[in-house]
Design an enzyme around this catalytic site. Structure first.
Site, short mmCIF file in Angstrom:
data_model
loop_
_atom_site.label_atom_id
_atom_site.label_comp_id
_atom_site.label_asym_id
_atom_site.label_seq_id
_atom_site.Cartn_x
_atom_site.Cartn_y
_atom_site.Cartn_z
N GLU A 140 58.97 46.39 35.08
CA GLU A 140 59.36 44.99 35.26
C GLU A 140 58.45 44.28 36.26
O GLU A 140 58.11 43.10 36.08
CB GLU A 140 60.83 44.91 35.69
CG GLU A 140 61.82 45.59 34.76
CD GLU A 140 61.73 45.10 33.32
OE1 GLU A 140 61.26 43.97 33.10
OE2 GLU A 140 62.11 45.86 32.41
N GLU A 218 54.46 44.43 26.18
CA GLU A 218 55.24 45.60 26.57
C GLU A 218 54.33 46.80 26.77
O GLU A 218 54.53 47.59 27.70
CB GLU A 218 56.31 45.90 25.52
CG GLU A 218 57.46 44.91 25.48
CD GLU A 218 58.14 44.76 26.82
OE1 GLU A 218 58.38 45.79 27.50
OE2 GLU A 218 58.43 43.61 27.21
#
Length: 283
Positions: A140, A218
């Site tokens: 994150e 991602e």
């Protein structure tokens, strides 16, 4: 996935309202230049509003609580870990929040690197080891350091612009006709109907592009996590997700870190877990 869904939902809502305003008021006019200018203004308005509301909306949607003063060892560990990783990644310390959910989940959001948020679920804290949770947090943090939300907003703005522009140019051509005097007229009803149908159709195509970029980022965030804490920890975290959740149990779940392996990959915001693990092993 949650931050993407919230971003796209807000963007689509704003686009719908602005699209209706354009059609009802005829503010874009008949000229191609006028349509293009309005498409740029309204196209980027939707994505930028979504961007600046992303942090507040995400936090409220999960009823998350920002840690202002650690009250226990877990909260202290979260603050220390995020602080250490943020410093290593070269970004300001983001807000850290915990929200109650059985899902093994985490997400990062925010309009800028200096106004960002990392949130984790109680399900993640209860089901992952410290090393695995550390890798998820690093993932994150990498989203923030890569400026993913800003890049997504800019991409969505460009896509919105093309959706608005193309739908209205085609609708104008379809709805326009010439009367007996050779004057060009336009049926407002046909124009409204055609532009709305085309906007939805082009919107679906635009979402495929947006989801492709989301999957790409991602992989980048996984690589960023590997550089912060080591790829083995990130692989362990992804393998833990495979162990905790069978594919059928992911159906319909709202996840930021996980994905649903049964859905068509075209509309997935995250790559399949096995592809992410393979990419990490090849680093």
């Amino acid at each position: 996935m949650m931050r993407i869904l919230l971003f796209l939902a807000t963007n689509m809502a704003v686009m719908l309202v602005l699209g209706i305003i354009l059609n009802v008021t005829g503010i874009a006019g008949n000229s191609t230049g006028g349509i293009l200018i309005m498409a740029l203004l309204f196209g980027f308005a939707g994505s930028l509003i979504s961007l600046f509301l992303s942090k507040t909306m995400a936090l409220r949607s999960v009823d998350g609580e920002v840690i202002t003063q650690p009250r226990n060892q877990t909260e202290r560990w979260l603050i220390d870990t995020v602080s250490r990783q943020a410093q290593k990644a070269g970004i300001p310390m983001p807000d850290v929040a915990i929200y109650h959910s059985p899902d093994v989940n985490a997400f990062a959001t925010g309009a800028t690197k200096s106004n960002s948020l990392v949130a984790v679920s109680t399900g993640l804290l209860n089901n992952m080891t410290e090393a695995e949770a550390e890798a998820v947090l690093a993932h994150e943090i990498s989203h923030i350091s890569n400026g993913d939300m800003v890049t997504m907003a800019l991409l969505q703005g460009v896509l919105n612009t093309f959706v608005i522009f193309l739908s209205r140019v085609i609708a104008t051509a379809v709805a326009s006709s010439r009367n007996n005097n050779g004057e060009e007229t336009r049926s407002s009803g046909i124009y409204f109907l055609v532009s709305m149908v085309l906007e939805m159709l082009f919107g679906v195509l635009a979402s495929i592009i947006a989801m492709w970029f989301s999957r790409y980022r991602e992989f980048r965030a996984d690589a960023g996590s590997a550089s912060l804490v080591g790829k083995e920890k990130m692989i362990m975290a992804l393998q833990r997700l495979q162990q905790l959740h069978e594919p059928q149990n992911l159906e319909g779940s709202l996840n930021a870190f996980m994905i649903n392996g049964k859905r068509s990959e075209l509309f997935m915001s995250h790559p399949p877990l096995e592809k992410r693990i393979e990419a990490l092993r090849n680093l």
